[in-house]
Design an enzyme around this catalytic site. Structure first.
Site, PDB file in Angstrom:
ATOM      1  N   MET A 161       0.817  -1.216   0.000  1.00 14.26           N
ATOM      2  CA  MET A 161       0.000   0.000   0.000  1.00 14.26           C
ATOM      3  C   MET A 161       0.849   1.263   0.000  1.00 14.26           C
ATOM      4  O   MET A 161       0.496   2.281   0.587  1.00 14.26           O
ATOM      5  CB  MET A 161      -0.945  -0.030   1.202  1.00 14.26           C
ATOM      6  CG  MET A 161      -1.872  -1.233   1.208  1.00 14.26           C
ATOM      7  SD  MET A 161      -3.084  -1.237   2.549  1.00 14.26           S
ATOM      8  CE  MET A 161      -2.009  -1.512   3.942  1.00 14.26           C
TER       9      MET A 161
ATOM     10  N   ALA B 132       3.239   4.144   0.798  1.00 15.46           N
ATOM     11  CA  ALA B 132       3.715   4.730   2.054  1.00 15.46           C
ATOM     12  C   ALA B 132       2.918   4.248   3.257  1.00 15.46           C
ATOM     13  O   ALA B 132       3.359   4.397   4.400  1.00 15.46           O
ATOM     14  CB  ALA B 132       3.673   6.245   1.974  1.00 15.46           C
TER      15      ALA B 132
ATOM     16  N   ASP C 173       9.273  -5.110  -6.356  1.00 16.37           N
ATOM     17  CA  ASP C 173      10.131  -6.267  -6.592  1.00 16.37           C
ATOM     18  C   ASP C 173      11.066  -6.500  -5.400  1.00 16.37           C
ATOM     19  O   ASP C 173      11.317  -7.642  -5.011  1.00 16.37           O
ATOM     20  CB  ASP C 173      10.945  -6.065  -7.871  1.00 16.37           C
ATOM     21  CG  ASP C 173      10.062  -5.823  -9.080  1.00 16.37           C
ATOM     22  OD1 ASP C 173       8.944  -6.371  -9.116  1.00 16.37           O
ATOM     23  OD2 ASP C 173      10.490  -5.083  -9.985  1.00 16.37           O
TER      24      ASP C 173
END
Length: 300
Positions: free
Chosen positions: A215, A217, A246
């Site tokens: 999500m 920050a 990633d």
């Protein structure tokens, strides 16, 4: 070793700019060219953390040759199955505070080429401690392919992580992966309506063992057999968010093979994702940012 699958491998080109004039001529300050695609980026992070990795997927044409050459130059072992069509290029244009990503669709894959890859993949699973299956699908590859690859791993006792969007994400739980990792927008597209926790549980109900939702920050949400967890970030990191997901997946894969408890697994993954934002190129992470954030991630 950890096996990473990138069916739509790419040559990633990153332009770093002091500013971008979208209506005029721009002079690029710094150019980076390297092998990419989500699974390749995951492998780079894992290798930097000292893990044995192996990159598999599809590559072809002059761009595919450049991808394989860069993997060799980076010391990343690869076992890419060949295709007739040319692999894709992606372009990232980044200036302070802004990043634009341009993704080519990728090559068209024939049924014979996909069958050849599947034989390669099944052979590689014999030595894999875990497999990460991530990214977009090139043309000609069925939407349920990630579910099929995850199921082949599950049948051999190899835990799989799937990071995908759209139809591949909707099909993925049927393959019984250990972890499905959508971001919050991908989750909303796969399971419209309801809260993120409800959407994650819906993917578990379809067959995924655990679901981790990134999500930005706001951190991470994990719905697992051990319960529901939230990882909250101590502060926002500015930079290039390309590749943050990633690095996060690399942290999840590392936690999976090390059998870390979920709180520590999420803390590690969240810190790696944030540290990747501070690095200019996907597949890298800032070790100082990682060391600073890791102990400050709050798990509830």
């Amino acid at each position: 070793m950890i096996l990473t699958v990138t069916l739509n491998a790419a040559l990633d080109v990153t332009y770093e700019m002091p500013a971008v004039d979208w209506d005029g001529v721009n002079r690029v300050a710094t150019v980076h060219r390297r092998a990419g695609g989500k699974g390749v980026n995951v492998a780079r992070v894992l290798a930097a953390l000292g893990r044995d990795v192996l990159v598999t997927g599809l590559a072809g044409g002059p761009t595919g040759q450049a991808i394989e050459a860069d993997l060799r130059a980076a010391g990343l072992p690869g076992a890419l199955a060949g295709i007739a069509a040319d692999s894709r290029t992606t372009l990232v244009v980044s200036d302070p505070g802004r990043t634009a990503l341009f993704n080519e669709p990728g090559p068209e894959i024939t049924p014979d080429e996909l069958r050849n890859f599947r034989r390669t993949y099944e052979a590689l699973l014999a030595d894999a401690a875990a497999v990460v299956i991530s990214g977009s699908l090139p043309g000609g590859v069925p939407a349920d392919t990630y579910a099929t690859l995850a199921a082949l791993a599950a049948d051999r006792g190899v835990p799989a992580i799937v990071d995908a969007d759209g139809e591949p994400l909707r099909h993925a739980p049927a393959g019984r992966p250990s972890i499905v990792k959508p971001n919050i927008e991908e989750l909303a597209r796969a399971v419209p309506g309801g809260t993120p926790a409800e959407g994650a549980q819906a993917l578990r109900d379809r067959g995924a063992e655990s679901v981790v939702v990134s999500m930005g920050a706001d951190g991470l949400l994990a719905v697992t057999p051990e319960g529901t967890f939230r990882a909250r970030m101590p502060y926002k990191v500015d930079g290039n968010p390309t590749g943050a997901g990633d690095s996060l997946v690399a942290g999840l894969a590392l936690g999976l093979v090390e059998s870390l408890p979920w709180p520590e697994r999420l803390r590690q993954a969240a810190a790696l994702g944030a540290a990747a934002v501070a690095a200019p190129v996907a597949g890298d992470f800032d070790r100082d940012v990682y060391a600073d954030i890791h102990p400050q991630v709050v798990i509830t």
